[in-house]
Every structure is written in structure tokens, then in C-alpha cells.
Enzyme design. Structure first.
Site, PDB file in Angstrom:
ATOM      1  N   GLU A  35       0.872  -1.170   0.000  1.00 52.30           N
ATOM      2  CA  GLU A  35       0.000   0.000   0.000  1.00 52.30           C
ATOM      3  C   GLU A  35       0.911   1.223   0.000  1.00 52.30           C
ATOM      4  O   GLU A  35       1.780   1.343   0.861  1.00 52.30           O
ATOM      5  CB  GLU A  35      -0.872  -0.021   1.267  1.00 52.30           C
ATOM      6  N   ARG A 260       4.643 -12.603   9.931  1.00 51.29           N
ATOM      7  CA  ARG A 260       5.357 -11.384   9.573  1.00 51.29           C
ATOM      8  C   ARG A 260       6.644 -11.293  10.362  1.00 51.29           C
ATOM      9  O   ARG A 260       6.796 -11.884  11.427  1.00 51.29           O
ATOM     10  CB  ARG A 260       4.491 -10.135   9.739  1.00 51.29           C
ATOM     11  N   LYS A 270       4.403   0.909   9.231  1.00 52.83           N
ATOM     12  CA  LYS A 270       4.526   2.199   8.550  1.00 52.83           C
ATOM     13  C   LYS A 270       3.906   3.317   9.376  1.00 52.83           C
ATOM     14  O   LYS A 270       4.384   4.442   9.356  1.00 52.83           O
ATOM     15  CB  LYS A 270       3.857   2.114   7.172  1.00 52.83           C
TER      16      LYS A 270
HETATM   17  P1  ATP Z   1       2.650  -1.996   7.873  1.00 55.20           P
HETATM   18  O1  ATP Z   1       1.997  -2.478   9.119  1.00 55.20           O
HETATM   19  O2  ATP Z   1       4.101  -1.749   8.039  1.00 55.20           O
HETATM   20  O3  ATP Z   1       1.925  -0.842   7.247  1.00 55.20           O
HETATM   21  P2  ATP Z   1       1.357  -3.590   5.911  1.00 55.20           P
HETATM   22  O4  ATP Z   1       1.221  -5.067   5.906  1.00 55.20           O
HETATM   23  O5  ATP Z   1       0.141  -2.803   6.177  1.00 55.20           O
HETATM   24  O6  ATP Z   1       2.538  -3.218   6.876  1.00 55.20           O
HETATM   25  P3  ATP Z   1       1.539  -3.329   3.093  1.00 55.20           P
HETATM   26  O7  ATP Z   1       2.062  -2.226   2.261  1.00 55.20           O
HETATM   27  O8  ATP Z   1       0.086  -3.605   3.055  1.00 55.20           O
HETATM   28  O9  ATP Z   1       1.998  -3.056   4.583  1.00 55.20           O
HETATM   29  O10 ATP Z   1       2.364  -4.661   2.811  1.00 55.20           O
HETATM   30  C1  ATP Z   1       2.772  -5.125   1.558  1.00 55.20           C
HETATM   31  C2  ATP Z   1       3.182  -6.549   1.716  1.00 55.20           C
HETATM   32  O11 ATP Z   1       4.269  -6.655   2.618  1.00 55.20           O
HETATM   33  C3  ATP Z   1       2.047  -7.377   2.263  1.00 55.20           C
HETATM   34  O12 ATP Z   1       1.936  -8.556   1.501  1.00 55.20           O
HETATM   35  C4  ATP Z   1       2.467  -7.653   3.680  1.00 55.20           C
HETATM   36  O13 ATP Z   1       2.004  -8.888   4.088  1.00 55.20           O
HETATM   37  C5  ATP Z   1       3.984  -7.628   3.608  1.00 55.20           C
HETATM   38  N1  ATP Z   1       4.561  -7.203   4.886  1.00 55.20           N
HETATM   39  C6  ATP Z   1       4.366  -6.054   5.546  1.00 55.20           C
HETATM   40  N2  ATP Z   1       5.018  -6.052   6.732  1.00 55.20           N
HETATM   41  C7  ATP Z   1       5.650  -7.242   6.815  1.00 55.20           C
HETATM   42  C8  ATP Z   1       6.488  -7.857   7.794  1.00 55.20           C
HETATM   43  N3  ATP Z   1       6.813  -7.246   8.934  1.00 55.20           N
HETATM   44  N4  ATP Z   1       6.970  -9.093   7.521  1.00 55.20           N
HETATM   45  C9  ATP Z   1       6.668  -9.710   6.375  1.00 55.20           C
HETATM   46  N5  ATP Z   1       5.886  -9.201   5.422  1.00 55.20           N
HETATM   47  C10 ATP Z   1       5.373  -7.979   5.629  1.00 55.20           C
HETATM   48 MG    MG Z   2      -1.565  -2.622   4.934  1.00 51.83          MG
END
Ligand code: ATP
Ligand code: MG
Length: 550
Positions: A35, A260, A270
Site C-alpha cells: 500500500e 510477519r 509504517k
Molecule cells: P505496515 O503495518 O508496516 O503498514 P502492511 O502489511 O500494512 O505493513 P503493506 O504495504 O500492506 O503493509 O504490505 C505489503 C506486503 O508486505 C504485504 O503482503 C504484507 O504482508 C507484507 N509485509 C508487511 N510487513 C511485513 C512484515 N513485517 N513481515 C513480512 N511481510 C510484511
Molecule cells: Mg496494509
């Protein structure tokens, strides 16, 4: 390109099962779906390595898809940084750069299709009413009074919502599933909400935006993604995704969840990282203390070290926390192979070789990288006055101190054996100058009969380059930041220490941003992007001391 692993991880096992059954005609197609609401962090790097890695391993493809369903939080700057980071890690999505917003028309049509099938309805209740009617995990919810609207009426209302005829918050589109389902995600979840926001790509075209849960699975289907890899929190959403896919009769991607990444002394969200940036706790998303890919790049981490780290940690089905020392270990491991050694003195004190002729200089041969023969040699200037580090001299050294003290002998690396004859202090007892003699018979590389215990780094004083050195430490003082209430209360006040006085061998002058070095006995350093020809700025990437596995 990553490290060799013998056994398959559980995701690879599942993929191989599908290949064996010739599912999807043996095709493997994954995607990385960020995202664009912030910069990527090391957790995303794990997901990138996993998704692009699977595609590479099974001769498949991996798409880059920006999950930009939410108009208010997304910015073009983030899109650019994400592309730069994925490329820098060494992965290529070819022409397949997609945006969920490109599918808004299709998603809207899917929603209308479900309405026509009697499987979606417009609900006029307030958000609070809907929340109350949802029930709890142990108590079933109650049906909305609007649940049995006719398809015609629903289509008309949904069309009006799209056309901006209804205010924000007045209505939502919901899936008609089961208000008593044990899985809360199946209790008539939202599909669309009204938002009068401009979107970074579609502008003011839309007044309704799909919920993530209605967009994600359908986007996978539109791209015919065979294996949709995501993190564990989406496991409970899977029945809902399957429900949409089944009722729309579209491509069935297989969702596989993994744990994760959590890292000690690090926040990986983020939202939290944005707070650090906006609160000026760091200098920006690419501050070298940030766990972002851009921060790590600026800190001097290499793509190889991050990919190797991702391979080493593997994938798990249960949440855990990884020791950040393993990441630092991977960084040292790679830098040890590629970083050229340089002479540097962090806290210089002048040492005068009294029997070395004044005004004379000579050039001595030094090895660029003992780990890499191809790296060759360079010439180091030597003269009567050199700098050594203050910590390498003691007026009254204990027995175990093998460095310099009055009457003691040490070798200046690549140069000669010297003997300390005298020194000068100021009134506070701080060492100002050290006086030594050298033995011309002991030049490095010549047959020397004498051995001394200590070897010191040094830099010729008249030739030295100066630099601002930025020494970084962990941004947080506590190990597991998931266990604390307010992560901002646990910042390490000493996470950045600047020094301006370092003396470096002259070959470092004018070094380009991004160049890696190992300063002998001190650590790995990288030239910062703020460095100029007149003002060299170096970041310490990591110290030489490896705490991993110790
Ligand atoms: P954040 O909580 O940091 O915003 P998010 O999952 O909301 O993380 P996205 O941009 O939606 O962020 O994530 C893109 C991809 O990265 C998704 O497939 C998510 O599962 C993966 N991802 C995000 N954070 C992690 C993590 N700590 N470990 C492994 N994969 C991750
Ligand atoms: Mg997300």
C-alpha cells in the site's frame, strides 16, 4: 542469487505440490502488493524476497501491485520510493506494474453483479448502528432492516452513491452473507464506502471506494495470481475472499499465510515509522537509523546482505521475533567480502617520529582487501608526523595492553616498528603529542627478525583527509517493542553521535556517496549522500564486533 538452502520451506512445499498436480498448467505467478502509504521496511523486504524469489525459483512471474484503494493516505512519492527499493534489492517486475485503482471499474462491476445475485445490499444504518448489530464472537449479530432491499433498489442506490448523490457516512454497500457466522469477517462485511476524496491516480472520478477486503482477492483474480502470499493476520479473511471469488465465478488464487517479520530493537509498522518522521525523531524516512530499505541503504547495508538475511530467517507459520544481530551479521558477512580496507583514526593524537627526516615522505604498499585478491594494492603516504588514535596510547598501561606506552614498541601497520620515547600533556593531563623513534630496518615486507605484539592504524598527518563521522546505534533501547505501550518513550538518546575530527588516509578524499569501506579495527563505513568534495561525511554501517551466535 541468495544463499543455497537444502530443504524447502512450507510455502515452497505447497507450490511444488501444486506444480506436481499441474494446477494452473504448472504456472507460478506471485505479486508483491504494497500500500503506497509509506516507505518500505525490512519486513517488506522479506515479503519481496519471498514473492520474487518464488517466481525466480519456479520460472514464474511476480507482479508489483500498488494496493491503492484508500484515497486519503496514498502519495506518489511513496510509489516512486517503493519502485526504487524493489529494484535496488535486485528484483524486476518487467512491464507488470499494476494498481488496484486500475481495477476500480471492474470492481464496481463485480459489486453490481453481486447485487444482482441478491448477495449485496446498500445499508442506510449509521456506522454505530452497524457496529452494535454486528454482535460479538460469542453472540450472533442481527440483520439490518435494509438487508432485504430489492436488487433494483440496491443497484439504483449504489449508482447514486457512485455519482456523489449521497453524503459520506450515509450509506455503505455490504455483502449479504451471514450475521451469525462464527467468523466475524463473514457478518455482512462492507464492500464499499462513500468517500469524497481525490485519489492520487483516479482524481475525482469516484465517490465510492472499495474496502481492502473487497479489492484484494479480486485483484489477485484479475491478474491470475496463482499463489497469493500474505501475512498471518489475513488467514481469518480467507473465507471471505473465497466467498467473493466463488460467487463471482472468477480465477481462484491460492492464499498462503506466513508469519510477519518482527525484529528486536525495531518497530516495523509504517504507521509508527511515519510518527518517527513527522515528530522529527529522525531526519526522514531514509534516516540511517530507520529500518526502512532506504534507511538501510543509506546506512550502508547491501542488497545481498538483506537478501541473505531473508533466506536465513526463512518463513514460519507462527509469529516470533528475530534478533537484529542476525541482520547485522549478514551485513558484516557481505561487507567483509566487498569493502576495501582503509586507514582511519577516529580520535587523532599526533605522533612525531623524531629520527625520521623532516620534509621527507615515502609511499608504502597496503592491501585493499585480504578477502579479495582481485582488489589489489594501493600506496599509503608515510611521513615524520602521523596520527594514531588516542585510545591506542596509555601513559601507565596495564600488562595486557599491547598498544603504545612510554618505552614500548609497536608496529605501525604496513610501515615500521616504532618505540615511544616521550610524550607531552596539557595541564589537565590530556595527551597532546607522542614522540617516538622508528627502526628503518623493520619496514613491512622486509625480513624482520623482531616481532612486536601490537599493531596500530595510523594516518600521515600532512596528507590526512578529514571527515565528519556519524556513529549510529540502535534507535530503541528495548528489545521487544510489541510489548510496550508507547514506543516513543523507548528511543535511545545515543542513537546518533557525530564526530568531526577523524583523520583518514588521503585516498578517501572525494569518495562517492554509497562507497563502502572497512576502517581497520574500527568498523564498516559508507559515504553518506550529504557528502561533498569539501566535506566528507561517513556513516558507520556496523562495528566489527559480531554479537551473533556469541
Ligand atoms: P505496515 O503495518 O508496516 O503498514 P502492511 O502489511 O500494512 O505493513 P503493506 O504495504 O500492506 O503493509 O504490505 C505489503 C506486503 O508486505 C504485504 O503482503 C504484507 O504482508 C507484507 N509485509 C508487511 N510487513 C511485513 C512484515 N513485517 N513481515 C513480512 N511481510 C510484511
Ligand atoms: Mg496494509
Amino acid at each position: 542469487m541468495a544463499e543455497e538452502r537444502i530443504s524447502l520451506n512450507f510455502i515452497e512445499q505447497e507450490v511444488e505440490k501444486d506444480l506436481k498436480n499441474n494446477k494452473n498448467d504448472g504456472r507460478v505467478h506471485t505479486r508483491f502488493p504494497p500500500e503506497p502509504n509509506g516507505y518500505l521496511h525490512i519486513g517488506h523486504a522479506k515479503s519481496i524476497c519471498l514473492n520474487f524469489g518464488l517466481a525466480e525459483k519456479y520460472n514464474g512471474l511476480c507482479n508489483l501491485r500498488f494496493d491503492d484503494t484508500n484515497p486519503e493516505k496514498e502519495e506518489a512519492e511513496y510509489v516512486e520510493s517503493i519502485k526504487e527499493d524493489v529494484r535496488w534489492l535486485g528484483f524486476d517486475w518487467g512491464e507488470r506494474e499494476y494498481y488496484t485503482s486500475d481495477y476500480f471499474d471492474k470492481l464496481y462491476a463485480f459489486a453490481c453483479e453481486l447485487i444482482k445475485k441478491g448477495l449485496a445490499y446498500v445499508d442506510d444504518q449509521s456506522a454505530a448502528e452497524i457496529a452494535t448489530a454486528k454482535g460479538t464472537p460469542t453472540r450472533p449479530g442481527t440483520n439490518s432492516p435494509y438487508r432485504d432491499r430489492s436488487a433494483e433498489e440496491n443497484l439504483k442506490l449504489f449508482g447514486e452513491m457512485k455519482d456523489g448523490l449521497h453524503p459520506e457516512g450515509s450509506r455503505v454497500l455490504r455483502a449479504k452473507i451471514d450475521m451469525s457466522a462464527p467468523n466475524m469477517h463473514l457478518r455482512d462485511p462492507f464492500m464499499y464506502r462513500i468517500k469524497r476524496e481525490s485519489h492520487h491516480r483516479t482524481g475525482d472520478t469516484w465517490n465510492v471506494y472499495p474496502m481492502y477486503d473487497f479489492a484484494h482477492g479480486q485483484s489477485d483474480a484479475i491478474e491470475a495470481i496463482t499463489h497469493s502470499i500474505c501475512t498471518l493476520e489475513f488467514e481469518v479473511h480467507r473465507p471471505l475472499y473465497d466467498w467473493f471469488i466463488k460467487n463471482l465465478g472468477i480465477f481462484e488464487s491460492r492464499q498462503i499465510e506466513f508469519a510477519r517479520l518482527n525484529l528486536t530493537y525495531t518497530v516495523l509498522s509504517k504507521r509508527k515509522l511515519l510518527k518517527l518522521v513527522e515528530g522529527d525523531f529522525v531526519t526522514g524516512w531514509d534516516d540511517p537509523r530507520m529500518p526502512t530499505i532506504s534507511g538501510m541503504r543509506r546506512r550502508g547495508y547491501t542488497p545481498v546482505s538483506i537478501r541473505n538475511f531473508a533466506t536465513k530467517i526463512g518463513v514460519a507459520k507462527r509469529d516470533g521475533i528475530i534478533d537484529v544481530a542476525l541482520l547485522e551479521h549478514s551485513v558484516r558477512e557481505d561487507l567483509n567480502k566487498i569493502a576495501w580496507r582503509k586507514m582511519a583514526v577516529m580520535d587523532p593524537v599526533k605522533l612525531i617520529i623524531t629520527n625520521y627526516p623532516e620534509g621527507e615522505e615515502e609511499w608504502l604498499e597496503a592491501t585493499n582487501n585480504p578477502e579479495d585478491e582481485m582488489a589489489g594494492k594501493r600506496q599509503l603516504p608515510f611521513s615524520r608526523e602521523v596520527y594514531i588514535d588516542k585510545s591506542d596510547f596509555m601513559v601507565d598501561p596495564p600488562n595486557k595492553f599491547f598498544r603504545l606506552g612510554p618505552g614500548r614498541e609497536v608496529r605501525l601497520k604496513y610501515a615500521y616498528i616504532i618505540k615511544c620515547e616521550d610524550y607531552k600533556c596539557d595541564e589537565q593531563g590530556n595527551i597532546q603529542e607522542i614522540y617516538c623513534t622508528y627502526d628503518p630496518e623493520t619496514k613491512s615486507g622486509s625480513a624482520v627478525s623482531r616481532k612486536v605484539k601490537g599493531t596500530l592504524s595510523w594516518v600521515s598527518a600532512p596528507h590526512a583527509a578529514n571527515a565528519e563521522i556519524r556513529l549510529y546505534d540502535r534507535l530503541f533501547k528495548v528489545e521487544d517493542l510489541n510489548q510496550v505501550d508507547d514506543f516513543l518513550e523507548h528511543l535511545n538518546p545515543e542513537s546518533l553521535v557525530k564526530s568531526r575530527q577523524a583523520a583518514l588516509e588521503p585516498s578517501l578524499a572525494g569518495a562517492k556517496a554509497g562507497t563502502h569501506f572497512q576502517f581497520e579495527r574500527i568498523g564498516y563505513f559508507v559515504v553518506d549522500k550529504e557528502s561533498t568534495d569539501d566535506h566528507l561525511v561517513l556513516n558507520r554501517t556496523v562495528t566489527l564486533r559480531d554479537s551473533w551466535g556469541k
